[in-house]
Design a protein around this motif. Sequence first.
Motif, PDB file in Angstrom:
ATOM      1  N   ASP A   1       0.851  -1.191   0.000  1.00 57.83           N
ATOM      2  CA  ASP A   1       0.000   0.000   0.000  1.00 57.83           C
ATOM      3  C   ASP A   1       0.889   1.245   0.000  1.00 57.83           C
ATOM      4  O   ASP A   1       1.736   1.382  -0.849  1.00 57.83           O
ATOM      5  N   ASP A   2       0.729   2.112   0.979  1.00 58.57           N
ATOM      6  CA  ASP A   2       1.529   3.348   1.000  1.00 58.57           C
ATOM      7  C   ASP A   2       2.736   3.243   1.922  1.00 58.57           C
ATOM      8  O   ASP A   2       3.393   4.233   2.215  1.00 58.57           O
ATOM      9  N   ARG A   3       3.056   2.038   2.353  1.00 60.43           N
ATOM     10  CA  ARG A   3       4.191   1.850   3.266  1.00 60.43           C
ATOM     11  C   ARG A   3       5.324   1.126   2.573  1.00 60.43           C
ATOM     12  O   ARG A   3       5.118   0.186   1.812  1.00 60.43           O
ATOM     13  N   LEU A   4       6.525   1.571   2.884  1.00 60.31           N
ATOM     14  CA  LEU A   4       7.730   0.945   2.371  1.00 60.31           C
ATOM     15  C   LEU A   4       8.427   0.250   3.538  1.00 60.31           C
ATOM     16  O   LEU A   4       8.717   0.869   4.556  1.00 60.31           O
ATOM     17  N   PHE A   5       8.655  -1.054   3.391  1.00 61.82           N
ATOM     18  CA  PHE A   5       9.312  -1.847   4.419  1.00 61.82           C
ATOM     19  C   PHE A   5      10.706  -2.206   3.945  1.00 61.82           C
ATOM     20  O   PHE A   5      10.879  -2.669   2.821  1.00 61.82           O
ATOM     21  N   THR A   6      11.678  -1.984   4.798  1.00 60.32           N
ATOM     22  CA  THR A   6      13.029  -2.449   4.534  1.00 60.32           C
ATOM     23  C   THR A   6      13.263  -3.631   5.454  1.00 60.32           C
ATOM     24  O   THR A   6      13.257  -3.490   6.678  1.00 60.32           O
ATOM     25  N   LEU A   7      13.417  -4.813   4.843  1.00 64.26           N
ATOM     26  CA  LEU A   7      13.676  -6.013   5.622  1.00 64.26           C
ATOM     27  C   LEU A   7      15.178  -6.179   5.764  1.00 64.26           C
ATOM     28  O   LEU A   7      15.902  -6.193   4.773  1.00 64.26           O
ATOM     29  N   GLN A   8      15.633  -6.289   6.965  1.00 70.14           N
ATOM     30  CA  GLN A   8      17.031  -6.587   7.273  1.00 70.14           C
ATOM     31  C   GLN A   8      17.048  -8.064   7.634  1.00 70.14           C
ATOM     32  O   GLN A   8      16.525  -8.459   8.675  1.00 70.14           O
ATOM     33  N   ILE A   9      17.582  -8.902   6.747  1.00 70.81           N
ATOM     34  CA  ILE A   9      17.503 -10.347   6.915  1.00 70.81           C
ATOM     35  C   ILE A   9      18.864 -10.880   7.351  1.00 70.81           C
ATOM     36  O   ILE A   9      19.866 -10.680   6.677  1.00 70.81           O
ATOM     37  N   TRP A  10      18.873 -11.580   8.482  1.00 71.66           N
ATOM     38  CA  TRP A  10      20.103 -12.115   9.073  1.00 71.66           C
ATOM     39  C   TRP A  10      20.024 -13.630   9.062  1.00 71.66           C
ATOM     40  O   TRP A  10      19.037 -14.208   9.502  1.00 71.66           O
ATOM     41  N   ASP A  11      21.076 -14.279   8.572  1.00 72.20           N
ATOM     42  CA  ASP A  11      21.121 -15.736   8.503  1.00 72.20           C
ATOM     43  C   ASP A  11      22.483 -16.224   8.972  1.00 72.20           C
ATOM     44  O   ASP A  11      23.499 -15.920   8.360  1.00 72.20           O
TER      45      ASP A  11
END
Length: 118
Positions: free
Chosen positions: A44-54
Amino acid sequence: MASRRRTLLKVIILGDSGYVNKKFSNQYKATIGADFLTKEVQCDDRLFTLQIWDTAGQERFQSLGVAFYRGADCCVLVYDVNSMKSFDNLNNWREEFLIQASPSDPDNFPFVLLGKQS
């Protein structure tokens, strides 16, 4: 033009070694035992930045768990559908995460279960 709201989410991926991530990135270069990736997703109108740690299940780095897990917003528990042992170990990974991350509401912390075929 309306400004987009941006949200940073830290996602931890856990599971037995060799099952979590064999090809997370074409240019995988673990520096201290974890692969780190960012991915932007718009909803929608939101931007998510996923910080993915493995950590790729490398037990030798579990002592660094507090630093890796601190501030996590979600934990993905991964197992190999061809390995009952990797499935059986998920509860250990979950419990260790809860100990190390110390989320404020452990009973309602979001875990995602992901089965993959190696």
